[in-house]
Design a protein around this motif. Sequence first.
Motif, short mmCIF file in Angstrom:
data_model
loop_
_atom_site.label_atom_id
_atom_site.label_comp_id
_atom_site.label_asym_id
_atom_site.label_seq_id
_atom_site.Cartn_x
_atom_site.Cartn_y
_atom_site.Cartn_z
N LEU A 68 32.88 47.60 31.52
CA LEU A 68 34.24 47.08 31.66
C LEU A 68 35.13 47.59 30.52
CD1 LEU A 68 33.41 43.39 32.66
CD2 LEU A 68 34.42 45.13 34.13
N LYS A 69 34.58 47.64 29.32
CA LYS A 69 35.37 48.07 28.16
C LYS A 69 35.65 49.57 28.17
CE LYS A 69 34.16 44.30 25.04
NZ LYS A 69 33.46 43.89 23.80
N GLU A 70 34.91 50.32 28.96
CA GLU A 70 35.16 51.76 29.06
C GLU A 70 36.42 52.06 29.86
OE1 GLU A 70 31.69 53.54 30.69
OE2 GLU A 70 30.50 53.32 28.85
N ASN A 71 36.90 51.09 30.63
CA ASN A 71 38.11 51.29 31.42
C ASN A 71 39.32 51.46 30.51
OD1 ASN A 71 37.02 51.01 34.06
ND2 ASN A 71 36.91 48.80 33.80
N ILE A 72 40.34 52.17 30.99
CA ILE A 72 41.59 52.24 30.25
C ILE A 72 42.16 50.83 30.14
CG2 ILE A 72 42.12 54.62 30.89
CD1 ILE A 72 44.01 53.49 33.02
N SER A 73 43.02 50.63 29.16
CA SER A 73 43.50 49.29 28.82
C SER A 73 44.07 48.53 30.02
CB SER A 73 44.56 49.39 27.73
OG SER A 73 45.08 48.12 27.42
N ILE A 74 44.89 49.20 30.81
CA ILE A 74 45.56 48.51 31.91
C ILE A 74 44.57 48.04 32.96
CG2 ILE A 74 46.08 50.51 33.41
CD1 ILE A 74 48.96 49.32 33.62
N VAL A 75 43.47 48.78 33.16
CA VAL A 75 42.44 48.38 34.12
C VAL A 75 41.59 47.25 33.53
CG1 VAL A 75 40.42 49.16 35.42
CG2 VAL A 75 42.40 50.67 35.16
N TYR A 76 41.26 47.35 32.26
CA TYR A 76 40.49 46.30 31.60
C TYR A 76 41.24 44.96 31.66
CZ TYR A 76 37.97 43.70 28.00
OH TYR A 76 37.27 42.73 27.32
N LYS A 77 42.54 45.00 31.35
CA LYS A 77 43.34 43.78 31.40
C LYS A 77 43.48 43.24 32.82
CE LYS A 77 45.99 44.63 27.19
NZ LYS A 77 47.33 44.88 26.60
N ALA A 78 43.51 44.14 33.80
CA ALA A 78 43.56 43.71 35.19
C ALA A 78 42.29 42.96 35.56
CB ALA A 78 43.75 44.91 36.12
N GLY A 79 41.15 43.39 35.03
CA GLY A 79 39.90 42.69 35.27
C GLY A 79 39.91 41.29 34.70
N LEU A 80 40.44 41.14 33.49
CA LEU A 80 40.56 39.82 32.88
C LEU A 80 41.48 38.93 33.70
CD1 LEU A 80 40.94 40.79 29.10
CD2 LEU A 80 38.86 40.13 30.33
N LEU A 81 42.56 39.52 34.21
CA LEU A 81 43.49 38.76 35.04
C LEU A 81 42.84 38.33 36.35
CD1 LEU A 81 46.47 37.80 35.21
CD2 LEU A 81 46.99 39.96 36.35
N LEU A 82 42.04 39.22 36.94
CA LEU A 82 41.31 38.88 38.17
C LEU A 82 40.41 37.67 37.95
CD1 LEU A 82 40.36 39.57 41.10
CD2 LEU A 82 38.62 41.04 40.04
N ASN A 83 39.67 37.69 36.85
CA ASN A 83 38.77 36.58 36.54
C ASN A 83 39.55 35.27 36.37
OD1 ASN A 83 36.16 35.44 35.70
ND2 ASN A 83 37.14 35.26 33.70
N GLN A 84 40.69 35.36 35.71
CA GLN A 84 41.52 34.16 35.51
C GLN A 84 42.04 33.64 36.84
OE1 GLN A 84 45.12 34.78 33.25
NE2 GLN A 84 45.47 32.59 32.95
N CYS A 85 42.54 34.54 37.70
CA CYS A 85 43.09 34.13 39.00
C CYS A 85 42.01 33.51 39.89
CB CYS A 85 43.71 35.33 39.71
SG CYS A 85 45.24 35.94 38.97
N ALA A 86 40.78 34.01 39.77
CA ALA A 86 39.69 33.52 40.61
C ALA A 86 39.37 32.06 40.35
CB ALA A 86 38.45 34.37 40.39
N HIS A 87 39.77 31.55 39.19
CA HIS A 87 39.50 30.16 38.83
C HIS A 87 40.73 29.27 38.98
CE1 HIS A 87 36.11 32.30 36.94
NE2 HIS A 87 35.46 31.18 37.13
N THR A 88 41.63 29.66 39.86
CA THR A 88 42.83 28.86 40.11
C THR A 88 42.92 28.45 41.57
OG1 THR A 88 44.27 30.73 40.69
CG2 THR A 88 44.07 30.19 38.34
N ARG A 89 43.56 27.36 41.80
CA ARG A 89 43.82 26.92 43.17
C ARG A 89 44.85 27.83 43.84
NH1 ARG A 89 47.43 22.27 44.58
NH2 ARG A 89 47.16 21.87 46.81
N ARG A 90 45.76 28.40 43.05
CA ARG A 90 46.86 29.21 43.60
C ARG A 90 46.34 30.52 44.20
NH1 ARG A 90 52.23 28.99 43.47
NH2 ARG A 90 53.52 30.87 43.39
N TYR A 91 45.41 31.19 43.52
CA TYR A 91 45.02 32.54 43.92
C TYR A 91 43.62 32.66 44.53
CZ TYR A 91 49.00 33.99 40.99
OH TYR A 91 50.24 34.16 40.45
N ALA A 92 42.75 31.71 44.26
CA ALA A 92 41.32 31.89 44.59
C ALA A 92 41.07 32.21 46.06
CB ALA A 92 40.53 30.66 44.17
N ASN A 93 41.85 31.59 46.93
CA ASN A 93 41.58 31.74 48.37
C ASN A 93 42.42 32.82 49.06
OD1 ASN A 93 39.57 29.70 48.51
ND2 ASN A 93 41.20 28.15 48.36
#
Length: 383
Positions: A68-93
Amino acid sequence: MGNITQYVEEYKDKDFSEAEFNEVDALVLSQLSYIDFSAIVCKFDSEVEISLKDASYQYFALRNEDELKENISIVYKAGLLLNQCAHTRRYANIKLLKYVNSVNEKIDKQFSAVTFYITDDLAVIAFRGTDTSVTGVKESAMLSYMFPVPAQIESLFYLEECGTLANRNLIVCGHSKGGNLATFSGVSCSNSLKKRILGIYEFDAPGFPLQMVERYDFVEMKNKIFSYIPQSSIIGCMLYHNESRKVVKSTSENIKQHQASSWVIDGNSFVLTDETDETSKFIDKYIKKLTEEIGQDNIEEVFETVFDFIENSGISDYDDLKEFEPTRLIRAIKSIKNINEEQKELIENTIKQAFREFSRLIYKERIESFVKKINFEDRKNQP
C-alpha cells in the motif's frame, strides 16, 4: 473548518435521505476512483454489483502495508479514504460496478472509471485522473494539441453505456484529467442522457481548446458544470474552462494543492476565496502565451521537447524547478527543426521572461515562508 476526511467523519451517520448528495461527496468519489479495483469490482461487461464496504475489505485483504505504501501519495490517501468510508452509514452500502482500467502506451491512453449506485434514483460515474508529477502535467498538456484524446473518446463511450444502463439520475465527476473526461463526456453525450445529468463536477481539471468551450453543446450544459480549483492551481489552469470556476482554499502550497486532501471544507461545502494566487496566474499566463506564439501545428513538438528535456534533467516536481537553468532548455528548443527562426525567438523570449518572473515568485515565497516561521516562533514563545 476541516478537510475531506473530517467531512466523512462528520457525515458518517447521515444517509443520503437525511443529507442529500453534495459537492464534497462528488470529491470523495472522485478520489476513490484512483483506487485499483481490479479483481474486486466487476469489469465493464458485467452488471454485478459490490458494496463499498465489501470492496474495501477485499482491497485491503489483497495487499499488505508495504504494498500500500508503494503507491503514489494520491492513491495511498485514496485507500485510507476508502477504509474510512467503509465504516460509515453514509457510504458503506453504495454499490460499485463497471470498473475499467485501460492503458495503451502506443496511443498514450490511460483511462479508468467506475460507477457508483448511490440510491435507487442516483448514480455517480467517476473518472480517474493523473498524479502531481511532471508526467501528470505532461498528460494534461497533451490536451493542448490533441483533441479529442483517446481517453476522452473512451469516456464518452463509457458514460453512454453505463449511464443508460443505470436508469437513474446521474452525477458525473472526476479530479485532474478525470474532471476533463467528466466534462467532455457529459457535454458530448446524447440528449436523452443529458436530461438525466444533474451535475458535472470537475476538480482541478485541465480545460479544453477554445473551440470546445465555444461549442453550442458546451454552452448548453454550462449551468450543470461545477468547476473547482485550489488557490495555486497549475493543472486546472491549463487551456480554457467554464467561466464560473470556484477557487478553494488549501492548506498545502504550490502544486501540492492539486491533492484534494488539502482542500478546506466547512460543513458540506468548500471554503472559497476570491481568486487564484500568483503562481497559478503565472502558469496560466505562460502556457497560453506559448500556445499562441507557436501555433496549433507546432505545439505538440515544442511541448514534447520541453517535457522530454525536463524528464531527462531529473526534474520531477515543482521544487526541482527552483534549481533549474533555463539556458539549457532554450538550446533544446532551438534544435527543433519544424519551427521557424521567428517562432524560436518568441519562445526564447517567453522562456526568459517566464524564468525572470518565476525567480521573483520564488524569492517572494521564501520571504513569506521566513515571516511565517518567525511569527510561529513568536507565538510559541509567548507565555
